[in-house]
Enzyme design. Structure first.
Site, PDB file in Angstrom:
ATOM      1  N   HIS A  23      65.654  83.880 -48.716  1.00  0.00           N
ATOM      2  CA  HIS A  23      66.088  85.280 -48.705  1.00  0.00           C
ATOM      3  C   HIS A  23      67.383  85.436 -47.910  1.00  0.00           C
ATOM      4  O   HIS A  23      68.273  86.216 -48.283  1.00  0.00           O
ATOM      5  CB  HIS A  23      64.966  86.134 -48.096  1.00  0.00           C
ATOM      6  CG  HIS A  23      65.303  87.574 -47.947  1.00  0.00           C
ATOM      7  ND1 HIS A  23      65.471  88.177 -46.710  1.00  0.00           N
ATOM      8  CD2 HIS A  23      65.508  88.549 -48.864  1.00  0.00           C
ATOM      9  CE1 HIS A  23      65.755  89.452 -46.878  1.00  0.00           C
ATOM     10  NE2 HIS A  23      65.790  89.706 -48.172  1.00  0.00           N
ATOM     11  N   GLU A  36      70.270  84.373 -50.036  1.00  0.00           N
ATOM     12  CA  GLU A  36      70.554  85.430 -51.017  1.00  0.00           C
ATOM     13  C   GLU A  36      71.511  86.458 -50.427  1.00  0.00           C
ATOM     14  O   GLU A  36      72.477  86.889 -51.075  1.00  0.00           O
ATOM     15  CB  GLU A  36      69.249  86.103 -51.441  1.00  0.00           C
ATOM     16  CG  GLU A  36      69.431  87.314 -52.343  1.00  0.00           C
ATOM     17  CD  GLU A  36      68.421  88.414 -52.076  1.00  0.00           C
ATOM     18  OE1 GLU A  36      68.825  89.589 -51.966  1.00  0.00           O
ATOM     19  OE2 GLU A  36      67.218  88.094 -51.987  1.00  0.00           O
ATOM     20  N   HIS A  37      71.271  86.859 -49.177  1.00  0.00           N
ATOM     21  CA  HIS A  37      72.152  87.828 -48.512  1.00  0.00           C
ATOM     22  C   HIS A  37      73.535  87.235 -48.266  1.00  0.00           C
ATOM     23  O   HIS A  37      74.558  87.893 -48.485  1.00  0.00           O
ATOM     24  CB  HIS A  37      71.543  88.248 -47.173  1.00  0.00           C
ATOM     25  CG  HIS A  37      70.521  89.328 -47.276  1.00  0.00           C
ATOM     26  ND1 HIS A  37      70.607  90.528 -46.595  1.00  0.00           N
ATOM     27  CD2 HIS A  37      69.367  89.401 -47.993  1.00  0.00           C
ATOM     28  CE1 HIS A  37      69.558  91.278 -46.875  1.00  0.00           C
ATOM     29  NE2 HIS A  37      68.786  90.616 -47.716  1.00  0.00           N
ATOM     30  N   GLU A  93      65.639  94.864 -41.902  1.00  0.00           N
ATOM     31  CA  GLU A  93      64.894  94.895 -43.160  1.00  0.00           C
ATOM     32  C   GLU A  93      63.414  94.564 -42.918  1.00  0.00           C
ATOM     33  O   GLU A  93      62.519  95.204 -43.478  1.00  0.00           O
ATOM     34  CB  GLU A  93      65.502  93.906 -44.148  1.00  0.00           C
ATOM     35  CG  GLU A  93      64.888  93.961 -45.541  1.00  0.00           C
ATOM     36  CD  GLU A  93      65.554  93.008 -46.512  1.00  0.00           C
ATOM     37  OE1 GLU A  93      65.045  92.867 -47.638  1.00  0.00           O
ATOM     38  OE2 GLU A  93      66.573  92.380 -46.145  1.00  0.00           O
TER      39      GLU A  93
END
Length: 412
Positions: free
Chosen positions: A45, A48-49, A125
């Site tokens: 993840h 991905e950022h 997040e």
């Protein structure tokens, strides 16, 4: 739908939709939280950022501005089994969009200053999930069902691992998993063969790192029943009840999908009609299924006032118990089939939905059923199939996750 395998092993799946004015493009990588070691928890993840944070040719702002300039939206997500970067643009901007995506994929900087900043963003997040009880209760359920396996971990990671991520870890992970045989490029919309040639030129020549030893999850995840509760000063009580489900390639998967529709997947489902419409116990109540290559689950969720929690869960148990003992009706099955077929067909009207369907099928299943084949599979499910699935699913061997204030009447 057509498929090309490039010389390096990258797969391109493309579906022509000549009546459309758009092209949906997705880069799919077989790299998700399931592929992480404990030290890498959350790294899929995080990467991905980071691919949005600038390349040797474009700053992060330039990437955003250039997609705005061509009227396209760019997005991404990470799941337990994959990462996907995708965009939908007008057909005459498709080549520009692919050039930007390729630049992000091959030439991202992973600047240490950006890494530090993005850690803060992702910590926020993670905190937002914890501040959203209906999300948090679901993540905690998976940690109960599969406590000893990566499939049970949250996708976002945890603070302890996130703080240790650095450029070297990112490079090692991408060398292991961002390799040609793990890459699918999916295209759907209005395009010509020149675009496919351009994609092959961009993605069909790079090589993987042959010296890297792949980390693979060898052990099969084992479902465990259990109970977890998190007391929190909130207005509602939230509960998830989880049962073992089916893997993606199970031939009975459509039996489970139809059962889900009847139990809690629609507004006419038993859970919704009884708990919300007849008793007014909850605003939100539903069921869902999750299916992966290694494991699956069937989950029932409800959110209600703390004093109504016990009654709502008793109603859930009564409904699933009745379905298990008495079965569903022919009318319920017929309605569920029509709803599922309608939802499936209507969902394929956009270029983006076609791109997502083809990309996921190729990456995870390596097979593509035609639309007629899928409809036939749904139509051919028998009443006895769904009733048998209910009997096997709704057992006492279940996992329960609750987030509620201390005043809640617990269903124990």
């Amino acid at each position: 739908m057509k498929k090309i395998i490039c010389g390096n092993g990258v797969r391109i799946v493309h579906e022509k939709m000549p009546y459309s004015r758009s092209v949906a493009i997705g880069i799919w990588i077989k790299a998700g939280s399931l592929d992480e070691t404990k030290a890498e928890w959350g790294l899929s993840h995080f990467i991905e950022h980071m691919l949005f944070k600038g390349t040797t040719n474009r700053s992060a702002k330039a990437i955003a501005e250039q997609f705005d300039r061509i009227g396209g939206d760019i997005n991404a997500y990470t799941s337990k089994e994959m990462t996907c970067f995708y965009t939908t643009v007008l057909d005459y901007h498709a080549e520009k969009a692919i050039a930007i995506l390729a630049d992000m994929f091959f030439h991202s900087l992973f600047d240490e200053a950006d890494i530090r900043k993005e850690k803060s963003v992702i910590l926020d997040e993670i905190a937002s999930v914890e501040d959203t009880p209906d999300d948090d209760v679901d993540e905690r359920l998976w940690s109960i069902m599969y406590p000893d396996h990566p499939i049970g971990r949250s996708i976002g990671g945890i603070k302890e691992t996130l703080n240790k991520f650095n450029r070297e870890m990112i490079g090692d992970y991408m060398s292991r998993l961002y390799v040609p045989e793990n890459i699918v490029i999916s295209i759907a919309g209005n395009y010509d063969e020149k675009l496919i040639d351009f994609i092959e030129h961009q993605f069909g020549v790079f090589k993987g790192n042959e010296e890297v030893t792949n980390f693979t999850v060898e052990e099969q995840p084992v479902y465990k029943s259990g109970f977890t509760i998190k007391h929190k000063d909130i207005e509602q009580a939230h509960i998830c009840i989880g049962y073992p489900g089916l893997v993606l390639k199970d031939k009975r998967l459509h039996d489970l999908i139809l059962l889900d529709s009847i139990v809690g997947g629609t507004m006419s489902s038993r859970l919704f009609q009884d708990i919300r419409e007849e008793q007014g116990l909850a605003y939100s109540v539903f069921s869902y299924y999750s299916s992966y290559t290694m494991v699956g689950s069937f989950v029932i969720y409800g959110g209600t006032s703390p004093e109504q929690l016990e009654k709502m869960v008793a109603t859930m148990d009564r409904i699933t118990g009745q379905i298990k003992s008495d079965g569903v009706t022919e009318l319920e099955l017929s309605n569920a089939k029509e709803q599922l077929i309608g939802s499936f067909l209507l969902g394929l009207e956009s270029t983006e939905s076609r791109m997502h369907r083809n990309g996921k099928n190729e990456l995870v299943l390596n097979e593509h059923k035609t639309i007629d084949e899928v409809v036939s599979l749904i139509d051919n499910v028998r009443l006895t199939d769904v009733n048998q699935m209910a009997y096997e699913t709704f057992t006492d061997d279940r996992a329960i996750s609750i987030i509620a204030p201390k005043s809640a009447a617990l269903p124990l």
